[in-house]
Design a protein around this motif. Sequence first.
Motif, short mmCIF file in Angstrom:
data_model
loop_
_atom_site.label_atom_id
_atom_site.label_comp_id
_atom_site.label_asym_id
_atom_site.label_seq_id
_atom_site.Cartn_x
_atom_site.Cartn_y
_atom_site.Cartn_z
N ARG A 22 27.84 -9.19 3.33
CA ARG A 22 29.11 -9.93 3.26
C ARG A 22 29.26 -10.77 4.52
O ARG A 22 29.26 -10.24 5.64
CB ARG A 22 30.28 -8.95 3.10
N ASN A 48 36.64 -4.64 -3.75
CA ASN A 48 35.80 -5.84 -3.76
C ASN A 48 36.61 -7.12 -3.76
O ASN A 48 36.22 -8.11 -3.14
CB ASN A 48 34.86 -5.82 -4.97
N LEU A 93 34.49 3.07 -0.25
CA LEU A 93 34.77 1.81 -0.95
C LEU A 93 34.80 2.04 -2.45
O LEU A 93 33.96 2.73 -3.01
CB LEU A 93 33.70 0.77 -0.61
N ASN A 131 26.26 -0.06 4.87
CA ASN A 131 25.24 -0.62 3.98
C ASN A 131 25.85 -1.54 2.93
O ASN A 131 25.26 -2.57 2.58
CB ASN A 131 24.45 0.50 3.29
N ALA A 132 27.04 -1.18 2.45
CA ALA A 132 27.69 -1.95 1.40
C ALA A 132 28.17 -3.32 1.86
O ALA A 132 28.29 -4.25 1.06
CB ALA A 132 28.87 -1.16 0.83
N ILE A 133 28.45 -3.45 3.16
CA ILE A 133 29.00 -4.73 3.65
C ILE A 133 27.97 -5.58 4.38
O ILE A 133 28.31 -6.66 4.89
CB ILE A 133 30.20 -4.49 4.59
N GLU A 148 35.72 -0.03 -6.43
CA GLU A 148 35.62 -1.33 -7.09
C GLU A 148 36.81 -2.22 -6.76
O GLU A 148 36.67 -3.43 -6.57
CB GLU A 148 35.54 -1.12 -8.62
N ALA A 175 27.29 4.64 4.31
CA ALA A 175 27.35 3.98 3.00
C ALA A 175 28.19 2.71 3.06
O ALA A 175 27.85 1.69 2.44
CB ALA A 175 27.92 4.95 1.96
N THR A 176 29.28 2.76 3.81
CA THR A 176 30.16 1.59 3.96
C THR A 176 29.45 0.47 4.71
O THR A 176 29.53 -0.70 4.31
CB THR A 176 31.45 1.99 4.70
#
Length: 216
Positions: free
Chosen positions: A183, A141, A136, A178-180, A138, A175-176
């Motif tokens: 959301r 986003n 991912l 965790n990032a979402i 910036e 990592a992906t």
Amino acid sequence: MTESEQQYAEQLEAARVLFARPVSFVMGAVSVAQLPPDELPEVAFAGRSNVGKSSLINALVGQKYLARASNEPGRTRELNFFLLNDAMHMVDLPGYGWARASKTTVKKFQNLGRDYLRGRPNLKRAYLLIDARHGLKEVDNEPMDALDKAAVSYQIILTKADKIKPAELAKVTEATQNAIKKRPAAHPVVLSTSSETGFGIPELRLEIMQTCEVSL
């Protein structure tokens, strides 16, 4: 093979048969007014320019030239509709993140994508394609914010998974995920695919078949 494994194998085979059925390009829409009737379930594919959307669609249906990639990144500036088995649509959304288009042009086609996402009641899920080599960024986003705001279910698909080592792919996947996590519209499962080797394609076919509730 256990009973559950046998059942899963049968489901994968059913999805393979579905995506081997006739598929055709329907139209390219440059405005919401041009969209085909919303009578069939559909899924949409979004992602940065050069992420491999056309290649993925072609891999799903086992064809080389159904969806055409442009030599110029960001050239796809229409909503391209493909009809599978007279039962569902697959929609190729305009790529984002291109540098050669003017700001006015970029805004126009970003707005087209947003209007489609907000006003398409038969859209079952959007698949946001991310290059596995980069993860991912910036720039990703903004589409995720738009999908969250439109309350459209979306799932991250890591493309070009054959280009990195399995251990690296596992790290990017974690990592992906965790990032979402926070959301609201993001599906928690991140899938990995390779259009070149076919890795992950059977699983994605099944995911789409079940999401659209299409049966043979």
